[in-house]
Design a protein around this motif. Sequence first.
Motif, PDB file in Angstrom:
ATOM      1  N   SER A   1       1.034  -1.227  -0.126  1.00  0.00           N
ATOM      2  CA  SER A   1      -0.105  -0.069   0.089  1.00  0.00           C
ATOM      3  C   SER A   1       0.790   1.348   0.018  1.00  0.00           C
ATOM      4  O   SER A   1       1.509   1.420   1.278  1.00  0.00           O
ATOM      5  CB  SER A   1      -0.918   0.124   1.248  1.00  0.00           C
ATOM      6  OG  SER A   1      -1.992  -0.874   1.121  1.00  0.00           O
TER       7      SER A   1
ATOM      8  N   GLU B   1      -0.706   4.134  -1.490  1.00  0.00           N
ATOM      9  CA  GLU B   1      -1.870   5.009  -2.147  1.00  0.00           C
ATOM     10  C   GLU B   1      -1.796   6.307  -1.372  1.00  0.00           C
ATOM     11  O   GLU B   1      -2.374   7.282  -1.865  1.00  0.00           O
ATOM     12  CB  GLU B   1      -3.089   4.128  -2.237  1.00  0.00           C
ATOM     13  CG  GLU B   1      -3.886   4.263  -1.104  1.00  0.00           C
ATOM     14  CD  GLU B   1      -3.708   2.831  -0.242  1.00  0.00           C
ATOM     15  OE1 GLU B   1      -2.436   2.592  -0.132  1.00  0.00           O
ATOM     16  OE2 GLU B   1      -4.547   2.354   0.576  1.00  0.00           O
TER      17      GLU B   1
ATOM     18  N   TYR C   1      -2.488   7.835   5.100  1.00  0.00           N
ATOM     19  CA  TYR C   1      -3.475   7.756   6.228  1.00  0.00           C
ATOM     20  C   TYR C   1      -4.129   6.368   6.044  1.00  0.00           C
ATOM     21  O   TYR C   1      -5.267   6.066   6.723  1.00  0.00           O
ATOM     22  CB  TYR C   1      -4.300   9.089   6.050  1.00  0.00           C
ATOM     23  CG  TYR C   1      -5.016   9.188   4.842  1.00  0.00           C
ATOM     24  CD1 TYR C   1      -4.199  10.027   3.945  1.00  0.00           C
ATOM     25  CD2 TYR C   1      -6.048   8.764   4.521  1.00  0.00           C
ATOM     26  CE1 TYR C   1      -4.943  10.352   2.744  1.00  0.00           C
ATOM     27  CE2 TYR C   1      -6.635   8.885   3.214  1.00  0.00           C
ATOM     28  CZ  TYR C   1      -6.156   9.782   2.109  1.00  0.00           C
ATOM     29  OH  TYR C   1      -6.445  10.332   1.210  1.00  0.00           O
ATOM     30  N   ASN C   2      -3.430   5.287   5.718  1.00  0.00           N
ATOM     31  CA  ASN C   2      -3.973   4.142   5.713  1.00  0.00           C
ATOM     32  C   ASN C   2      -3.760   3.155   6.784  1.00  0.00           C
ATOM     33  O   ASN C   2      -4.104   1.939   6.824  1.00  0.00           O
ATOM     34  CB  ASN C   2      -3.542   3.430   4.196  1.00  0.00           C
ATOM     35  CG  ASN C   2      -2.009   3.298   4.040  1.00  0.00           C
ATOM     36  OD1 ASN C   2      -1.285   3.949   5.190  1.00  0.00           O
ATOM     37  ND2 ASN C   2      -1.817   2.825   3.033  1.00  0.00           N
ATOM     38  N   LYS C   3      -2.766   3.512   7.840  1.00  0.00           N
ATOM     39  CA  LYS C   3      -2.657   2.651   8.884  1.00  0.00           C
ATOM     40  C   LYS C   3      -3.481   3.559  10.129  1.00  0.00           C
ATOM     41  O   LYS C   3      -3.841   4.610   9.837  1.00  0.00           O
ATOM     42  CB  LYS C   3      -1.060   2.938   9.093  1.00  0.00           C
ATOM     43  CG  LYS C   3      -0.268   1.892   8.101  1.00  0.00           C
ATOM     44  CD  LYS C   3      -0.475   0.420   8.082  1.00  0.00           C
ATOM     45  CE  LYS C   3       0.137  -0.268   7.133  1.00  0.00           C
ATOM     46  NZ  LYS C   3       1.575  -0.022   7.025  1.00  0.00           N
ATOM     47  N   GLY C   4      -3.375   2.950  11.355  1.00  0.00           N
ATOM     48  CA  GLY C   4      -4.017   3.433  12.325  1.00  0.00           C
ATOM     49  C   GLY C   4      -3.307   4.528  12.902  1.00  0.00           C
ATOM     50  O   GLY C   4      -2.680   5.488  12.238  1.00  0.00           O
ATOM     51  N   ALA C   5      -2.883   4.429  14.150  1.00  0.00           N
ATOM     52  CA  ALA C   5      -2.028   5.639  14.880  1.00  0.00           C
ATOM     53  C   ALA C   5      -0.694   4.909  15.374  1.00  0.00           C
ATOM     54  O   ALA C   5      -0.445   3.810  15.464  1.00  0.00           O
ATOM     55  CB  ALA C   5      -2.778   6.107  16.427  1.00  0.00           C
TER      56      ALA C   5
ATOM     57  N   HIS D   1     -10.260  20.097  -3.542  1.00  0.00           N
ATOM     58  CA  HIS D   1     -10.600  18.951  -3.029  1.00  0.00           C
ATOM     59  C   HIS D   1     -11.426  18.924  -1.657  1.00  0.00           C
ATOM     60  O   HIS D   1     -11.340  17.968  -0.862  1.00  0.00           O
ATOM     61  CB  HIS D   1      -9.303  18.095  -2.778  1.00  0.00           C
ATOM     62  CG  HIS D   1      -8.796  17.448  -4.190  1.00  0.00           C
ATOM     63  ND1 HIS D   1      -7.639  17.895  -4.688  1.00  0.00           N
ATOM     64  CD2 HIS D   1      -9.247  16.563  -5.035  1.00  0.00           C
ATOM     65  CE1 HIS D   1      -7.485  17.357  -5.990  1.00  0.00           C
ATOM     66  NE2 HIS D   1      -8.598  16.430  -6.221  1.00  0.00           N
TER      67      HIS D   1
ATOM     68  N   THR E   1      -3.469  13.787  11.577  1.00  0.00           N
ATOM     69  CA  THR E   1      -4.144  12.609  10.871  1.00  0.00           C
ATOM     70  C   THR E   1      -3.050  11.918   9.880  1.00  0.00           C
ATOM     71  O   THR E   1      -3.308  10.667   9.595  1.00  0.00           O
ATOM     72  CB  THR E   1      -5.332  13.223   9.944  1.00  0.00           C
ATOM     73  OG1 THR E   1      -6.397  13.814  10.843  1.00  0.00           O
ATOM     74  CG2 THR E   1      -5.947  11.925   9.067  1.00  0.00           C
TER      75      THR E   1
ATOM     76  N   GLY F   1       0.820  10.006  12.104  1.00  0.00           N
ATOM     77  CA  GLY F   1       0.844   9.198  13.465  1.00  0.00           C
ATOM     78  C   GLY F   1      -0.579   9.228  14.153  1.00  0.00           C
ATOM     79  O   GLY F   1      -0.764   8.464  15.173  1.00  0.00           O
TER      80      GLY F   1
ATOM     81  N   LEU G   1      -4.648   9.102  14.972  1.00  0.00           N
ATOM     82  CA  LEU G   1      -6.002   8.579  14.277  1.00  0.00           C
ATOM     83  C   LEU G   1      -6.613   9.644  13.694  1.00  0.00           C
ATOM     84  O   LEU G   1      -7.380   9.372  12.814  1.00  0.00           O
ATOM     85  CB  LEU G   1      -6.699   7.958  15.581  1.00  0.00           C
ATOM     86  CG  LEU G   1      -6.203   6.573  16.063  1.00  0.00           C
ATOM     87  CD1 LEU G   1      -7.226   6.357  17.505  1.00  0.00           C
ATOM     88  CD2 LEU G   1      -6.760   5.544  14.972  1.00  0.00           C
TER      89      LEU G   1
ATOM     90  N   LYS H   1      -1.061  -2.387 -10.349  1.00  0.00           N
ATOM     91  CA  LYS H   1      -2.212  -2.202  -9.374  1.00  0.00           C
ATOM     92  C   LYS H   1      -2.688  -3.626  -8.781  1.00  0.00           C
ATOM     93  O   LYS H   1      -3.450  -3.540  -7.762  1.00  0.00           O
ATOM     94  CB  LYS H   1      -3.505  -1.615 -10.058  1.00  0.00           C
ATOM     95  CG  LYS H   1      -3.288   0.027 -10.230  1.00  0.00           C
ATOM     96  CD  LYS H   1      -3.912   0.491 -10.998  1.00  0.00           C
ATOM     97  CE  LYS H   1      -5.534   0.558 -10.766  1.00  0.00           C
ATOM     98  NZ  LYS H   1      -6.428   1.350 -11.555  1.00  0.00           N
TER      99      LYS H   1
ATOM    100  N   PHE I   1      -4.213   7.356  -8.355  1.00  0.00           N
ATOM    101  CA  PHE I   1      -4.484   7.881  -9.786  1.00  0.00           C
ATOM    102  C   PHE I   1      -4.351   9.646  -9.357  1.00  0.00           C
ATOM    103  O   PHE I   1      -4.829   9.984  -8.423  1.00  0.00           O
ATOM    104  CB  PHE I   1      -5.573   7.510 -10.004  1.00  0.00           C
ATOM    105  CG  PHE I   1      -6.160   8.347 -11.554  1.00  0.00           C
ATOM    106  CD1 PHE I   1      -5.867   8.134 -12.567  1.00  0.00           C
ATOM    107  CD2 PHE I   1      -6.784   9.645 -11.076  1.00  0.00           C
ATOM    108  CE1 PHE I   1      -6.266   8.847 -13.572  1.00  0.00           C
ATOM    109  CE2 PHE I   1      -7.166  10.543 -12.396  1.00  0.00           C
ATOM    110  CZ  PHE I   1      -6.989  10.044 -13.516  1.00  0.00           C
TER     111      PHE I   1
ATOM    112  N   TRP J   1       4.859   7.763   8.004  1.00  0.00           N
ATOM    113  CA  TRP J   1       5.269   7.709   9.188  1.00  0.00           C
ATOM    114  C   TRP J   1       5.467   6.074   9.650  1.00  0.00           C
ATOM    115  O   TRP J   1       6.346   5.687  10.439  1.00  0.00           O
ATOM    116  CB  TRP J   1       4.535   8.494  10.287  1.00  0.00           C
ATOM    117  CG  TRP J   1       2.972   7.813  10.395  1.00  0.00           C
ATOM    118  CD1 TRP J   1       2.016   8.233   9.347  1.00  0.00           C
ATOM    119  CD2 TRP J   1       2.536   7.058  11.437  1.00  0.00           C
ATOM    120  NE1 TRP J   1       1.036   7.662   9.779  1.00  0.00           N
ATOM    121  CE2 TRP J   1       1.255   6.654  10.821  1.00  0.00           C
ATOM    122  CE3 TRP J   1       3.020   6.032  12.141  1.00  0.00           C
ATOM    123  CZ2 TRP J   1       0.341   5.814  11.422  1.00  0.00           C
ATOM    124  CZ3 TRP J   1       2.352   5.281  12.876  1.00  0.00           C
ATOM    125  CH2 TRP J   1       0.944   4.926  12.431  1.00  0.00           C
TER     126      TRP J   1
END
Lengths: 341, 341, 341, 341
Positions: free
Chosen positions: A3, A5, A8-12, A90, A205, A208, A210, A303, A310, A327
Amino acid sequence: MLSFECDYNKGAHNRILERLLETNEESLSGYGSDKYCAMAKEKIRAYCGKPEAEVHFLTGGTQTNQIVIDALLTKYQGVIAAETGHVSIHEAGAVEFTGHKVITLPHLNGKLKTGTVREYLERFYGDENHEHMVFPGMVYISHPTEYGTLYSLEELKELSKLCREYKIPFYMDGARLGYGLMSHGTDVTLPDIAELLDVFYIGGTKIGALCGEAVVFTHHNTPKYFLTTVKQHGALLAKGRLLGVQFDTLFTDNLYMEISRNAIETADVLKKILREKGYPFFIDSPTNQIFIVLENERLESLKKQVKVSFWEKADEEHTVVRLATSWATAMEEIEALRELL
Amino acid sequence: MLSFECDYNKGAHNRILERLLETNEESLSGYGSDKYCAMAKEKIRAYCGKPEAEVHFLTGGTQTNQIVIDALLTKYQGVIAAETGHVSIHEAGAVEFTGHKVITLPHLNGKLKTGTVREYLERFYGDENHEHMVFPGMVYISHPTEYGTLYSLEELKELSKLCREYKIPFYMDGARLGYGLMSHGTDVTLPDIAELLDVFYIGGTKIGALCGEAVVFTHHNTPKYFLTTVKQHGALLAKGRLLGVQFDTLFTDNLYMEISRNAIETADVLKKILREKGYPFFIDSPTNQIFIVLENERLESLKKQVKVSFWEKADEEHTVVRLATSWATAMEEIEALRELL
Amino acid sequence: MLSFECDYNKGAHNRILERLLETNEESLSGYGSDKYCAMAKEKIRAYCGKPEAEVHFLTGGTQTNQIVIDALLTKYQGVIAAETGHVSIHEAGAVEFTGHKVITLPHLNGKLKTGTVREYLERFYGDENHEHMVFPGMVYISHPTEYGTLYSLEELKELSKLCREYKIPFYMDGARLGYGLMSHGTDVTLPDIAELLDVFYIGGTKIGALCGEAVVFTHHNTPKYFLTTVKQHGALLAKGRLLGVQFDTLFTDNLYMEISRNAIETADVLKKILREKGYPFFIDSPTNQIFIVLENERLESLKKQVKVSFWEKADEEHTVVRLATSWATAMEEIEALRELL
Amino acid sequence: MLSFECDYNKGAHNRILERLLETNEESLSGYGSDKYCAMAKEKIRAYCGKPEAEVHFLTGGTQTNQIVIDALLTKYQGVIAAETGHVSIHEAGAVEFTGHKVITLPHLNGKLKTGTVREYLERFYGDENHEHMVFPGMVYISHPTEYGTLYSLEELKELSKLCREYKIPFYMDGARLGYGLMSHGTDVTLPDIAELLDVFYIGGTKIGALCGEAVVFTHHNTPKYFLTTVKQHGALLAKGRLLGVQFDTLFTDNLYMEISRNAIETADVLKKILREKGYPFFIDSPTNQIFIVLENERLESLKKQVKVSFWEKADEEHTVVRLATSWATAMEEIEALRELL
C-alpha cells in the motif's frame, strides 16, 4: 498487497494507543478543557518557540481549513489560494459553504509566488470597481503543497511581508507539516513558521494520529469565542482528550519529528529505486509524495500488487500516479516494492 | 459632459413613466400578483413563442443571478462559468454567499466553448475522487458577454445539448439581451433562446427600465415555492406593479426591441468613427459595448469631456476603455463625440 | 371594491412620479453615487438632527432587515426579537439564510419589554455553558410593531441603555415609521430615535414610495465596505437614482410627515366609526393598522365589497381582521366604508 | 473527587481500545470505505431489523444534527423542534449556520406533543401568507430528551403518522439512545424506531466510544452524494476506521446495550438513595440523567467533593442540578456518593 496510495492508511502510532489506554479511566472535563490538551498545547508552544502562541485542536484537515478561514475572514472577503490548492479543489466546496470565495491564482509546482499575489492585490486595489468584487482577505498556502513541494524560507518571508503590508492573515495548511520539516532540502523550521505565519496547523491525521490537527494562532490572534465558532461548525469534540492525548504523545520525546523523518527516509530510498529503474518523474518532490508517469498497461499490472493513487492522465497512453510513504512505512515494504518494479 | 460610461446612466423610457402615472391610483394586490405582472408575463411568453414558459420579475442582475443559481443548484453543486463571467468577478461573491462555488473555466472572447465545458465534465466524472469535489450543477453564460460578444445559434445548440446530456440546467444571463437580439450579426432569436436554455433573464435595468429583470423558466421548471425563495433572499418587492408595469410597457408595441436597436445603431456609427480615426479595438464586439485602446495621455484629456469606463491596463502607456451606447443614446451625442475624437 | 387590506396597494405619491419624470433624461452615475441620493441623505440627516448620521438606500423591508442584521452581527451572534417580530415570522427565514439565529422573546402587544431582554441577557451570561449557545448580538424592534403599537420615549431609553450596557447595537425596523411619528399619542420624535438607536430605517414602500427604505446609521457606525455587502446580498440597485429621487422628494416640504399624518387621520375616523358600530377591537393600536374581531359570516359578506386582511382565527366563529389606512387613503373611502359597516 | 457531571467524562470502553490496537497495523482504505465500517453497518442493520437501512458514521452529536438536517431540508424549509431541543439551544446555532430556521414549539417535559405539532402545521398551511414564512420541513425530537424523558411507542407512532401525512421526515437525535432503550419503563425498541423514524442516530460519544455517532436512514433515503455533503461540512474523517472499529465493537456481543444498562442500573440506585434522603426531584427522568433541587449552600459544600452539572436556578435560594450516571459508572461510585449525601 503493498500500500503506497496515501499516508493515512494505517491506524495510529503505538505510543498513542498506549497513552489512550493508560488515561482511559480518568475522569476528565470535556470540550478540550482537560489536562492533556493543556499539556499538548504547552509542548507545541515550546516547539514553536512562541510562548504567546495559542493552540486549538480539531479533527481533520478540511474541517480545520473551513473553520480557520471562516473565522478569520470578514463576511465580504475571500481567501487567495493556488488554483491547485486543497481548499480550491478537494474540499467539496467547504469554504464556499461558509459564504466565502476561494480566489484562485496560478501556481508554480503547487506554490503561490509572491509576485503573482502582489500583482493580484495591486490590480485589485487599482481597479475602480473593486467594491463590486470579493475582497482578498487572507493568503492560504499548503506546505508541503499538493505536489509535495516546499517553500523556501526566503519565499515564506516574502509572502509574509506582503501579507503584513496588506494587513491580511497568512495561513499555512500543514496537513503534512512534519514531512516538510524533516525534508533534507528545507531551510524552514517550525519556529520560522511560527514567526512568519499568522496561523497554521500541524497535521496529525497524516502523521501518526488517528485523527487531529493542531491549529496555532501565533500572536494572540485567536478569534474571539473561537470555541463557539468551532461548535457552530459542528466540530467541537465532547471528548477533547482524544485530541489532547494524541498531540501530547506526538510532541513528547520528539516523536512527531522522528516519525516524519521515517517517511522522508523511506521516500528517499524509493525515489532512488525509481530513478535507477528509469521511471520518469512528473514533478520533483522533496517530501513523502512521489509522482511518476507510467504506461497505462504497466499501471494495470502493477495495481494487482500495489495500491497507488491515480493523479491525472498524462496522455492517452500514460498516467501520472502518486506513491506516498508515511510515518508507518517500513523499509521492508520499500524492498518488497523494489522487487515488483 | 458626454456620457458613454455605461448603459444605465439614464432613467427609464418615457412610456414607462407615463404608464406608471396612469396606473398609479389603482389599488393593486402586492408581491407580483397584480394584473400588470400577469399581462407582462403573457406578452413575454408570446415573444418567446413558449406558452408554457413561466416568468418572474426581480429588480437587478446580480440579485437575479444569485437567486436563480441558488434556487436551481443542489446544495453540493456549483455553477460553471467563464473565468471572466459576471458571477465570477463582479458580483462581490453573491453566489458564494449562498454556499455555492463558481467553477471557472477558460474563455474565448468572454465565451465558454462547448469543448472546454465537455472536457471539464468528462475529467470531473472520470476522476476517482470526484465525490470530494464540488459537483458541476449548472452552466452559466451571459449573452452578450462581458466583452459584448455573442454566441452563435450553433454554439448555443451545442452547449444546450451538452447540458441536457449531463442533465444540468443551462442558464443565460441576459442583462443586455435586447442588444444581443438586435445585433446585425446574430442568428439567435428569442424563441431560439427559449428553446435551448432552461432558464434565462431578459434585462430591463440596462434596456429602458428603472430597474427590473424578467426571469424565464422555459419548461415548467420554476423551482417549487419560488416566491418563498425570492423572499428569503430579501428580493420580493411589495409593489410588484413597479416591475409589472415596466415590463408590460417594454413588451407592448415592440418597445424593448426597438430601443435595443437604437443602441446597436448608435454603436455602429460610433465604431465606424473610431475605425476611421484609427483607434485600435481591443476586441471586436458586435453589440453596444465598444472596447478601444487609448494612450494614457489621450485618455486623460478625453476624460475631461467624455465619461468612459476604465476596463484594464493594456500596458504601461495604454489603457483599455469601454464606451457604451444604450437604448437612450441620441445620434447627436455620437456626433458630439465625433468632434472630440 | 374598497381596499383596506394593506398600506402598499397604491403606487407612489404623485410628486415622486413627477420628479422621476423631471430628472429622467439626466445622465447620472450609478449605485447610489448620484446627486439625488446625496441630496436625500442630507435632508434625512437634517430631519434626524444628526449631521454625523450615515444614510443608505435599499429597496424593501425584508432586504433591509437581512442586510443590516447580517452586516452588524459577528458570525456567532444572533439577533433578539419579539416572537411576533417580522424578522421572526414573516420574512421566510431571510435572517437565518445569512447564518444567524433569531432569538425570540415573549412580547407584550408586539413590544419587547426591557425587563424581558435584561433577564434573557443576564441568564445567558450567567449560564456556565453559554459558549455553546448563540451569542445575543443585537436587539431588533419594530416601531410601529406588527400590531401597530408604539414604544414610549421612556421605553426606548431603557432599551437603548440596556443595549449600550451590553455593547450590542439597538436596531429599529421602521417600515411604518412615519405612521408612528405622526400618531397622536406618541412622545417619540425622529431625533429621539436617531439619538437612542444605533441603526434604524425609514420606510418608504409603505409610505408614499414605489419602493425604498432609508437606513440610518446614527454615529459613524456604517459597517466597512457596506456597498460591497449590499452587492453581495444582491441588493445594490444600478440606478440608485430611483431611490434617491424618491427619498429626496419625500423629505422635501415635509411630504413624508404630511402623508403619514393622512393615514393617522383617516384611521382615527375609521376607529371612531367602528367603535360606534360596536365592533370589538382585538388590540388598541394608535397607528394606521386597526384590528377588529368579526363573526365569520359577517366577514364573508363584507369581503364582497371591501378588501381586508386575515390576521388570525379568534375562535371557531370569529376572525381577527386587519384594516389598514395609508398615506393614500381618501376620506371618501372611509365614508364609503361607513356605509357598508 | 467523584464525577457525576456528565456521561462523557471517561474515555472509551476497554474492548474498543483493544480492537483499535489489534487492527492498528492493517492498511485500510479511507473515508469510511474500510471493512470495519462495513461490518459495523451490517450489525447495526441487523439490530434495527432493517436490511434496507443505510448507516453512516459521524464524529459528534451537533455535527450529526447539522448535517442530517441540512441534507434533508430543502433550502426554504426549517426544522420543527421543542423549544428546549438541543438543536435549538445548545448547538451554537449550528443549524442556522446552514441557513435553516429552527421552528420552536412548546414542550411537555422536553417532549413534543403530536397535538402541538399538528396544530402548528394546520395553522401554517391555513395561513394565507404562509409563502412568506419558513416552511416546516422536518420534525426533530431527541430520545431521551434533554430532560432524560422518553417518548412512548404510542407517541412515536402518532408523530410518525403526522409526519407522513405532511410528507416531512421524522428525525430522532439519539445521543443517549442506548439509555433510552435500556430504561425499565420504555416500550420502545430499536426496530420500532427504525420503523417509525425516517432517520435517527445511535449515539456513541456518550455511550462507550471515544467519539462517533451512527446515522441510520431507514428506507433507502440517504440523500444523494451524502459523502460529498459530509465533506462539504468539514466532517469527513480520513481514517473512517476510527468510527468503524468502535461501532463494530459496540454492536458485537450486545456491548452497546449492556453498557447502556449499566447507566440505568446505577441511576436507579442513585435515585432511590436521593429519594430516601429526601432530595426533591425537579423532573421524573426514567434514564441516566437525574435532576434534583438543592439549597445553594448545600450545593456549594457538595461541589467540593462531587462534580455535578448546573442546570438552572430554581429560585433565589435553590438550584437545579443534574447528576448523570453513564456506561462507565461503577456501583462503588454510587456508594461513595451515598456517603456524601
